[in-house]
Motif scaffolding. Structure first.
Motif, PDB file in Angstrom:
ATOM      1  N   THR A   1       0.843  -1.208   0.000  1.00  0.00           N
ATOM      2  CA  THR A   1       0.000   0.000   0.000  1.00  0.00           C
ATOM      3  C   THR A   1       0.876   1.254   0.000  1.00  0.00           C
ATOM      4  O   THR A   1       0.514   2.266  -0.594  1.00  0.00           O
ATOM      5  CB  THR A   1      -0.958   0.070   1.216  1.00  0.00           C
ATOM      6  N   LEU A   2       2.031   1.188   0.649  1.00  0.00           N
ATOM      7  CA  LEU A   2       2.924   2.353   0.661  1.00  0.00           C
ATOM      8  C   LEU A   2       3.524   2.586  -0.728  1.00  0.00           C
ATOM      9  O   LEU A   2       3.649   3.726  -1.181  1.00  0.00           O
ATOM     10  CB  LEU A   2       4.057   2.169   1.674  1.00  0.00           C
TER      11      LEU A   2
ATOM     12  N   ARG B   1       2.205   1.673  -3.595  1.00  0.00           N
ATOM     13  CA  ARG B   1       1.125   2.170  -4.443  1.00  0.00           C
ATOM     14  C   ARG B   1       0.917   3.661  -4.221  1.00  0.00           C
ATOM     15  O   ARG B   1       0.845   4.454  -5.171  1.00  0.00           O
ATOM     16  CB  ARG B   1      -0.166   1.402  -4.128  1.00  0.00           C
ATOM     17  N   TYR B   2       0.857   4.053  -2.963  1.00  0.00           N
ATOM     18  CA  TYR B   2       0.604   5.461  -2.640  1.00  0.00           C
ATOM     19  C   TYR B   2       1.750   6.343  -3.114  1.00  0.00           C
ATOM     20  O   TYR B   2       1.546   7.364  -3.768  1.00  0.00           O
ATOM     21  CB  TYR B   2       0.420   5.600  -1.126  1.00  0.00           C
TER      22      TYR B   2
ATOM     23  N   THR C   1       1.908   6.944  -6.846  1.00  0.00           N
ATOM     24  CA  THR C   1       0.773   7.584  -7.529  1.00  0.00           C
ATOM     25  C   THR C   1       0.543   8.985  -6.953  1.00  0.00           C
ATOM     26  O   THR C   1       1.087   9.959  -7.456  1.00  0.00           O
ATOM     27  CB  THR C   1      -0.508   6.731  -7.408  1.00  0.00           C
ATOM     28  N   PHE C   2      -0.208   9.070  -5.843  1.00  0.00           N
ATOM     29  CA  PHE C   2      -0.665  10.372  -5.367  1.00  0.00           C
ATOM     30  C   PHE C   2       0.473  11.278  -4.887  1.00  0.00           C
ATOM     31  O   PHE C   2       0.332  12.494  -4.882  1.00  0.00           O
ATOM     32  CB  PHE C   2      -1.711  10.199  -4.260  1.00  0.00           C
ATOM     33  N   VAL C   3       1.583  10.707  -4.435  1.00  0.00           N
ATOM     34  CA  VAL C   3       2.735  11.550  -4.075  1.00  0.00           C
ATOM     35  C   VAL C   3       3.929  11.222  -4.974  1.00  0.00           C
ATOM     36  O   VAL C   3       5.077  11.333  -4.571  1.00  0.00           O
ATOM     37  CB  VAL C   3       3.085  11.445  -2.572  1.00  0.00           C
TER      38      VAL C   3
ATOM     39  N   ASP D   1       5.317  12.727  -7.322  1.00  0.00           N
ATOM     40  CA  ASP D   1       6.267  13.790  -7.678  1.00  0.00           C
ATOM     41  C   ASP D   1       7.384  13.934  -6.645  1.00  0.00           C
ATOM     42  O   ASP D   1       8.384  14.615  -6.898  1.00  0.00           O
ATOM     43  CB  ASP D   1       5.543  15.145  -7.771  1.00  0.00           C
ATOM     44  N   SER D   2       7.208  13.358  -5.463  1.00  0.00           N
ATOM     45  CA  SER D   2       8.265  13.421  -4.451  1.00  0.00           C
ATOM     46  C   SER D   2       9.455  12.596  -4.930  1.00  0.00           C
ATOM     47  O   SER D   2       9.333  11.768  -5.824  1.00  0.00           O
ATOM     48  CB  SER D   2       7.741  12.907  -3.104  1.00  0.00           C
TER      49      SER D   2
ATOM     50  N   ILE E   1       4.961  15.752   4.115  1.00  0.00           N
ATOM     51  CA  ILE E   1       5.304  15.753   2.690  1.00  0.00           C
ATOM     52  C   ILE E   1       6.273  16.875   2.337  1.00  0.00           C
ATOM     53  O   ILE E   1       7.031  16.764   1.384  1.00  0.00           O
ATOM     54  CB  ILE E   1       4.020  15.795   1.820  1.00  0.00           C
TER      55      ILE E   1
ATOM     56  N   MET F   1       5.378   6.650   2.962  1.00  0.00           N
ATOM     57  CA  MET F   1       4.009   6.766   3.469  1.00  0.00           C
ATOM     58  C   MET F   1       3.500   8.206   3.418  1.00  0.00           C
ATOM     59  O   MET F   1       2.305   8.444   3.244  1.00  0.00           O
ATOM     60  CB  MET F   1       3.962   6.251   4.904  1.00  0.00           C
ATOM     61  N   THR F   2       4.403   9.168   3.605  1.00  0.00           N
ATOM     62  CA  THR F   2       3.975  10.571   3.648  1.00  0.00           C
ATOM     63  C   THR F   2       4.292  11.337   2.387  1.00  0.00           C
ATOM     64  O   THR F   2       3.801  12.442   2.201  1.00  0.00           O
ATOM     65  CB  THR F   2       4.715  11.342   4.767  1.00  0.00           C
TER      66      THR F   2
ATOM     67  N   ASN G   1      10.457  13.861   0.743  1.00  0.00           N
ATOM     68  CA  ASN G   1      11.629  13.582  -0.094  1.00  0.00           C
ATOM     69  C   ASN G   1      12.725  12.957   0.757  1.00  0.00           C
ATOM     70  O   ASN G   1      12.790  13.186   1.966  1.00  0.00           O
ATOM     71  CB  ASN G   1      12.181  14.872  -0.702  1.00  0.00           C
TER      72      ASN G   1
END
Lengths: 545, 545
Positions: free
Chosen positions: B14-15, B17-18, B21-23, B25-26, B219, B243-244, B247
Motif C-alpha cells: 500500500t505504501l 502504491r501510494y 501515484t498520489f505523491v 512527484d516526491s 510531505i 508513506m507521507t 523527499n
C-alpha cells in the motif's frame, strides 16, 4: 515466513492506559457558561475504572451496547473511552435525530444502558417508554428523579453510582477486530444504517489523525472539540487526543458563536474542528466584535463543502489556517484533507486548498464511471468516489446478519455516493451527489456546477438543475430557475451566460421557471421532488439548443 | 460483537502504491560526491515493478529472502520497498559485520539473491564463496565482471537485468503478519540474532514515525537518511518517507562530516537522523568552517546516549533542535523520543531532553527489579527496561523453530538489557546495561553514573566501575582508576569527591589503580575483562569505608 514480532492487539484500552499514566497531567475541560471544569487524564482513567465497574455490576459485558445521550463534555469523554476499553460497545446517540429515528437506532442497536446529560433528560424522557432494550438510565449532572418511571428501567445518578466503585479496573485486551463503537448514518431516505467501528479501525484512525498529513495533533495542542461526539466518530478527535496527550476543551451545549468565542478567549485552544455552518457563524460574530484567535494554529472544516470565501476570510482577516476535509460516518471519518502540495505559490496552493483534499496512504480512492469501469485520475474525468481501507466500513450492521443496502458496496469498496474528479497528484474535488449527477451520452455533467454558475447571473435568485430522461443521450439537463425579485430573463440569455464556462454538450437545453426550489427539512435542494414534478408534467419546459 | 469495518491488511504494497501515484512527484536523491542523482517516487514505483518482475524470474517467491549489500542510495530504497511489496523478505546485510558474522547471517537467513553496490563488490566477493544459499548476485552501478566466479551463482548487472522487464507488477495483498524484512542484532557475544519485521509492524511503525510525538515527517520534509539502511530498520525512515511523500536524500558512501555538510548545503534537508558519533563529527567540522544548517527543522540522535553538551551546541550555536531517542533493532526501533513536556521553561525542558524520552501509546514500558517484580515509575527506582507492543519483537528467528535466547523475553515482554528509571510522566533515563549494574543489598547502583562522576575529578583520566561479589550485600562497587598524566590522588579523596552526589551505600569502598581501562574493538569499556582480571587476583585493591 512468519515474523518474530509480538501480536499485540490494537485495543483502545491501550489509549486509556497511556492517557492515564504517562500523559496523565493532560486535561479535558468543559465549558460551563462562564468558565471550565477540568479533569486530568489521570482522573479520566480513575473515573473510567469506576464507570466500568458500575456498568459491569449493571450486567454489561463484552459486546453489550451502552448508549450516550450527551453533549460534548468531560463525562462523555470518560464514557467514550471506558465503554470500549471494558470490551463493551459505545453507541453515542445523535440527540438531533427525529424521535422516530432515535427510537429506531436505540432499539436496533439494542442499547441496554444509556447515559443521559441532565440538560437532555426532558428530551430523552419522551423516548424512553419506547426503548425496548434499555434497562438502566444514568443521569449525568442532573436530576435523576426527572426521568419518567418506566417498567423495568432503573434510573441512577451518575456521581452517586460511581462513588460506590473503586478507581481501578482490569481493562481486558480484546481482539482488535471486535466492536468498539457504533454510529448510525442519518440518510434522508430509509432507516438509519449502523456502522460498527472496531478497536483496530479506531486505533489506526486515531494515529492517522495525529499525523501532519491529517490534523497533526500533538501533546502541546489544546483541541476544541466542536464536532458532536455522536457525529461520525467525533472525527476521531477524542481517541487521537488520548493517544497523544493533547488537551481537550469541550463546549457542552454552548455551541453558539458567542460562547464559542468566549471559551476560546478563556482557554486559547490551538486546534478546532467543525462544520462550515459553525465557522460561518463564528466569522460573522468576529466581524461584529473582533477578537484575537491566532492561538488556533489550524481549524479543520468538513461535513459539507466550505465556501472558499469563508476559508480565505479566516486566513486573511484572522490569521488562522483552515483545512478543508472530506469524510463520512462510514470512513471513520478521515478521509481526505486539503493540505496543499509543497513548493507551490500561495495562489496555486489555494487551488488545492479548496478541494476535498488528498487521501492518506492507508485509504485507497478511485472513481468509477457509469459502466462500472475505473475512470482515470486526470483531474477532469468524473466518476463516483469509491474508497477502501482499514478504517472504512465494509457493510452495515444487521443483528440478523442480512446484507443491508448492499448496493453501497462494490467488490470490497465503499460507494460513497459522491461524484468527483481526482488530479494525478491525488486531490479530490467533489462535484455532485451521484443521484443528482446528469448522465449524458456516457459523460457526466455536474448539476452543482451548473447551478452555481447560473446563480452567478444577476437575474437569477435560485436555480436547481436535474437530469431528465432523453432517448438519445440517456439524460439531459433541465434548469429550473427562480427569477430574482423585479428582474426578468430569458433562457437564451442564461444559456449564453453559461457558454463560456461549459462545453456545449454540457449546457442545459431544457429550461423552466419556478417560484421556489423545493427544499428538504434541513434546507437542502430537494431534487427528488423537482424530478417528480417534472415527471408529473407540472413544469412548463422551454427548449433552447 | 463484530465490527463492520473492512479487514484491509496493513501491507507495505500500500505504501508503494501510494508513493508511486498520489505523491509520485516526491523524490529520492543520492549524493554522488559532487551532486545528486534523483528519482521521483513514480520512478521508484516503475523500477520496483521491474525489480519484482526480475526477481520473480530468478525464482524468488513469497517468503524468500533477498539480501542487499549496499550503501543508502536510490536503488537501495527501491529494493527496500519492492522486495517486501512482492511478498518476499528483504534482508539488508550489515556491511560492517566481521566476515564470520556476515557469512553467518546470510547463511542463517538463507538469502537466495543479493543486490550489491558496485563499490562494495571487492568486499562482497570475498564472502561469496562461503554463502551457501545465494544463487544470484545483482551488481548495482558497478562491474558485474568483478564478482569472482562461484559455482551455481549467476551474476547480473542491475540496469541490464531490469531493462528486460515491464514497469508494472501485480503486487500482492499479503497477510499483514507475514515477514517483510530481517535485521540481525550484532551482539558482542554469541551469534547474531535475527529479528523478522512483519508488514504490520513496519506499517504501524512508519505511521508512528510520522506523528509529531516521534519524527513528525510530512510531505514538505526532505529527510537526510544517514542511519544505514542495514541498521535497525533504518529507524523506519524509508517506509515513513514513502508513506507521507517526504523527499529523501541518501548519502551513499559519503558519510564523513565534509561531504555530509556539502550535500546539506546543496539539498537543504529539513530532517536528519544519525548516531552521536556522526553528529559530533559534523559539529567539529562546523566549528572549523561555519555553514548555515538552519534548514534542518530537527535532527534525531540515537543508537547510543548523546552528550548533552553536543545537543546544546547544535541548538545554541547552529539553531537546530536535536531530539534524543532510544530504540534497538528489536523495537523497529522507535522507541522513546525526548520531546519535552509542554508548559515548562527552556531550562526545565533540558532536564527532559537529555533523557531517553517518552514512549508512544502503542509501546508499553516497565521496569523490572532483580526479584522479577515491577518497580514503580517514580523517577528514582532502577529496574531493567522491558517493553512490549505491536512493533516489538517477541522472539528471534529460528529456521528450526527452536527458542533462541529465550532469557531475553519475560512473559510477553522484551527484556532490553538496559537498566534505568522512569518518571511518573513517562520519561526514561537509562543508567546502565543490566550486566554492568551493581546489585547491592536489593538495590541497584549505576556503574555508569559512578564512572561519569569520578571522571569529573581533575586527577582522573579514566575510570571503570564494576560490581564484585560480596557475601553480605551480594555485590559492591569496585572503582578502577586511571590517574591523569602527572597527577596523583588517593581513594579517600575520590570517595569524598563522590559523597556529595551519591548516598553513602552507593559509594565504592573498593579501589584500584590501573594503567588503562580495557576496551572492546569498538572502543567501549570492556568490563568483562576487568571483572576477569579482578577474579584472577590481578588487581591491587584498597578498601576505604
Amino acid at each position: 515466513m512468519l515474523s518474530t514480532m509480538m501480536d499485540d492487539q490494537l485495543s483502545l484500552a491501550t489509549l486509556l492506559r497511556y492517557a492515564s499514566t504517562f500523559v496523565g497531567d493532560s486535561t479535558v475541560s468543559t465549558w460551563t457558561g462562564d468558565g471550565v471544569r477540568t479533569m486530568t487524564y489521570r482522573e479520566v482513567g480513575a473515573e473510567s475504572a469506576r464507570l466500568a465497574n458500575a456498568l459491569t455490576d449493571l450486567g454489561i459485558g463484552r459486546g453489550d451496547r451502552v448508549g450516550t445521550f450527551m453533549w460534548n463534555n468531560n463525562e462523555h469523554l470518560v464514557a467514550y473511552i471506558a465503554i470500549p476499553a471494558m470490551g463493551s460497545v459505545l453507541h453515542a446517540l445523535n440527540i438531533r435525530l427525529s424521535p422516530e429515528q432515535l427510537i429506531y437506532v436505540a432499539n436496533h442497536a439494542e442499547d441496554q444502558v444509556v447515559l443521559v446529560d441532565g440538560s437532555l433528560v426532558p428530551m430523552f424522557g419522551q423516548y424512553l417508554p419506547q426503548l425496548k432494550t434499555v434497562r438502566h438510565v444514568i443521569v449525568v449532572n442532573g436530576d435523576a428523579a426527572a426521568v419518567p418511571a418506566v417498567d423495568g428501567v432503573t434510573v441512577h445518578d451518575y456521581a452517586e453510582l460511581l462513588a460506590k466503585y473503586p478507581d481501578s479496573f482490569d481493562f481486558p485486551v480484546v481482539d482488535e477486530r471486535s466492536a468498539a463503537a457504533m454510529c448510525y448514518t442519518s440518510g434522508t431516505t430509509g432507516d438509519p444504517k449502523g456502522v460498527v467501528y472496531s478497536h483496530r479501525s479506531n486505533w489506526l484512525h486515531s494515529m492517522q489523525a495525529t499525523t501532519p498529513s491529517a490534523m497533526g495533533l500533538r501533546i502541546d495542542d489544546t483541541v476544541l472539540g466542536i464536532v458532536p461526539m455522536f457525529h461520525a466518530n467525533a472525527w476521531g478527535l477524542p481517541y487521537a487526543a488520548l493517544m497523544t496527550g493533547a488537551n481537550v476543551l469541550m463546549p457542552d451545549r454552548f455551541l453558539q458563536p458567542g460562547p464559542l468565542l468566549e471559551m476560546m478567549a478563556a482557554v486559547k485552544p490551538t486546534f478546532a474542528a467543525a462544520v462550515p455552518t459553525i465557522w460561518g457563524g463564528v466569522l460573522a460574530a468576529l466581524a461584529a466584535q473582533p477578537q484575537d484567535i491566532t492561538h488556533l494554529r489550524a481549524v479543520v472544516v468538513g461535513g459539507s463543502a466550505a465556501p472558499p470565501s469563508m476559508m480565505k476570510a479566516f486566513e486573511e482577516k484572522h490569521g488562522v489556517r483552515v483545512v478543508h476535509a472530506w469524510g463520512m460516518t462510514e470512513t471513520s471519518p478521515l478521509g481526505s484533507l486539503a493540505h496543499p502540495p509543497h513548493g507551490v505559490s500561495e495562489e496555486e496552493a489555494w487551488t488545492y486548498r479548496v478541494t476535498q483534499g488528498r487521501f492518506p496512504a492507508a485509504v485507497q480512492a478511485r472513481l468509477v464511471g457509469d459502466d462500472g469501469s475505473v475512470v482515470p485520475n486526470d483531474g477532469k474525468s468524473l466518476g463516483e468516489l469509491e474508497v477502501r481501507g482499514p478504517w472504512i466500513t465494509g457493510s452495515y450492521y444487521s443483528p440478523e446478519g442480512v446484507a443491508v443496502d448492499p448496493g453501497k458496496f462494490d467488490d470490497g469498496w465503499l460507494r460513497t455516493g459522491d461524484v468527483g474528479k481526482i488530479t494525478p497528484n491525488g486531490y479530490l474535488t467533489l462535484v455532485d451527489r451521484s443521484k443528482d449527477v446528469i448522465k449524458s451520452g456516457g459523460e457526466w455533467i455536474s448539476s452543482v456546477d451548473l447551478e452555481n454558475a447560473v446563480m452567478g447571473h444577476p437575474a437569477v435568485a435560485e436555480a436547481a438543475v436535474i437530469g431528465i430522461p432523453d432517448e438519445k443521450w440517456d439524460e439531459r439537463p433541465l434548469a429550473a430557475i427562480v427569477v430574482a425579485e423585479g428582474a426578468s430573463v430569458q433562457p437564451e440569455e442564461l444559456r449564453e451566460f453559461l457558454s463560456s464556462r461549459f462545453a456545449k454538450w454540457q449546457l442545459p437545453e431544457y429550461w423552466t421557471f419556478i417560484d421556489e426550489v423545493p427544499k428538504t427539512s434541513v434546507g437542502k435542494f430537494d431534487k427528488k421532488r423537482l424530478r417528480a414534478r417534472h415527471a408529473d408534467g407540472e413544469l412548463d419546459v422551454t427548449t433552447v439548443r
